[in-house]
Design a protein around this motif. Structure first.
Motif, PDB file in Angstrom:
ATOM      1  N   LEU A   7       0.821  -1.208   0.000  1.00 18.73           N
ATOM      2  CA  LEU A   7       0.000   0.000   0.000  1.00 18.73           C
ATOM      3  C   LEU A   7       0.852   1.254   0.000  1.00 18.73           C
ATOM      4  CD1 LEU A   7      -2.600  -1.003   2.755  1.00 18.73           C
ATOM      5  CD2 LEU A   7      -2.861  -1.227   0.279  1.00 18.73           C
ATOM      6  N   THR A   8       0.301   2.335  -0.527  1.00 16.10           N
ATOM      7  CA  THR A   8       0.934   3.645  -0.395  1.00 16.10           C
ATOM      8  C   THR A   8       0.650   4.169   1.005  1.00 16.10           C
ATOM      9  OG1 THR A   8      -1.018   4.858  -1.144  1.00 16.10           O
ATOM     10  CG2 THR A   8       0.521   4.084  -2.845  1.00 16.10           C
ATOM     11  N   SER A   9       1.318   5.249   1.373  1.00 21.21           N
ATOM     12  CA  SER A   9       1.097   5.824   2.699  1.00 21.21           C
ATOM     13  C   SER A   9      -0.346   6.290   2.859  1.00 21.21           C
ATOM     14  CB  SER A   9       2.062   6.986   2.932  1.00 21.21           C
ATOM     15  OG  SER A   9       1.937   7.972   1.920  1.00 21.21           O
ATOM     16  N   GLU A  10      -0.923   6.858   1.784  1.00 14.15           N
ATOM     17  CA  GLU A  10      -2.314   7.324   1.847  1.00 14.15           C
ATOM     18  C   GLU A  10      -3.271   6.143   2.022  1.00 14.15           C
ATOM     19  OE1 GLU A  10      -0.173   8.075  -0.551  1.00 14.15           O
ATOM     20  OE2 GLU A  10       0.213  10.218  -0.244  1.00 14.15           O
ATOM     21  N   GLN A  11      -3.041   5.071   1.277  1.00 14.29           N
ATOM     22  CA  GLN A  11      -3.901   3.893   1.392  1.00 14.29           C
ATOM     23  C   GLN A  11      -3.786   3.249   2.773  1.00 14.29           C
ATOM     24  OE1 GLN A  11      -2.243   1.750  -1.913  1.00 14.29           O
ATOM     25  NE2 GLN A  11      -3.861   2.367  -3.338  1.00 14.29           N
ATOM     26  N   TYR A  12      -2.586   3.224   3.295  1.00 14.53           N
ATOM     27  CA  TYR A  12      -2.363   2.621   4.612  1.00 14.53           C
ATOM     28  C   TYR A  12      -3.186   3.340   5.673  1.00 14.53           C
ATOM     29  CZ  TYR A  12       0.228   0.987   8.734  1.00 14.53           C
ATOM     30  OH  TYR A  12       0.587   0.457   9.956  1.00 14.53           O
TER      31      TYR A  12
END
Length: 209
Positions: free
Chosen positions: A11-16
């Motif tokens: 995941l990206t940081s935003e998705q996380y």
């Protein structure tokens, strides 16, 4: 003993943050007592300042009196922020005509220009030292490659060097230094520092096993 372990989320940081992916983190066995019998269990989370809203899942062993956490692949180890942020800063410094102008543009509000230059130089030194080490660890892929972000991106044919390398099974993350690996910092004498332990805080809500 390592107190930070890899959490492969993809995941990206935003998705996380949006998915609150720390809720899905699992650590089945106690690293200190892999055979069990030590009342090892989940112990809530701790917060990273950046990216905002980020929490890290952790576990506690009362016999070892130690906590362990699962660090998602996008985050720098024992360093603020994400691997991508750090990589982009160093890449910009490598191509900058003026480090002063770059540091002035990147510095947080209220930070003096000399402090911003030291902030920038510290990141460049840290990452270039790591890249030099990686050339020796992956000679088949990186022999003759300059220890720069852009050179690594071209050689590895990837957009993000550090995130790509975190997922490389050939790399001994347990012995690699920050911000990529999880090895403890070393003192000037060469002796490793004691692993940093997050404050235990209040007990988390009871969850039946």
């Amino acid at each position: 003993m390592l107190v930070q372990l890899r959490f492969n989320t993809g995941l990206t940081s935003e998705q996380y943050v949006t998915r609150q992916a720390w809720r899905d983190a699992k650590l089945e066995r106690c690293p200190a007592h892999p055979r069990g019998g030590c009342e090892f269990g989940r112990h809530g989370t701790y917060v990273r300042k950046r990216p905002a809203g980020t929490q890290i899942a952790r576990w506690y062993c009362p016999q070892a009196r130690c906590t362990w956490s699962l660090l998602p692949d996008h985050l720098a180890a024992r360093f603020p922020g994400t691997l991508k942020e750090l990589e982009d800063i160093v890449s910009a410094a490598e191509g900058a005509k003026s480090l002063e102008k770059l540091a002035d543009r990147l510095r947080p509000e209220g930070v003096s220009l000399p402090s911003a230059l030291r902030w920038l130089a510290r990141r460049v030194r840290l990452l270039h030292r790591l890249l030099t080490m990686l050339i020796g660890l992956l000679p088949e892929q990186l022999a003759g490659c300059p220890p720069t972000v852009d050179a690594f991106r071209q050689r590895l044919c990837c957009e993000w060097v550090l995130v790509t390398l975190r997922a490389n099974a050939a790399l001994p993350l347990a012995t690699l230094p920050r911000p990529l690996g999880f090895a403890p910092s070393r003192r000037a004498s060469g002796e490793p520092k004691k692993p940093f332990q997050q404050h235990l805080g209040p007990d988390p809500p009871y969850v039946p096993r």
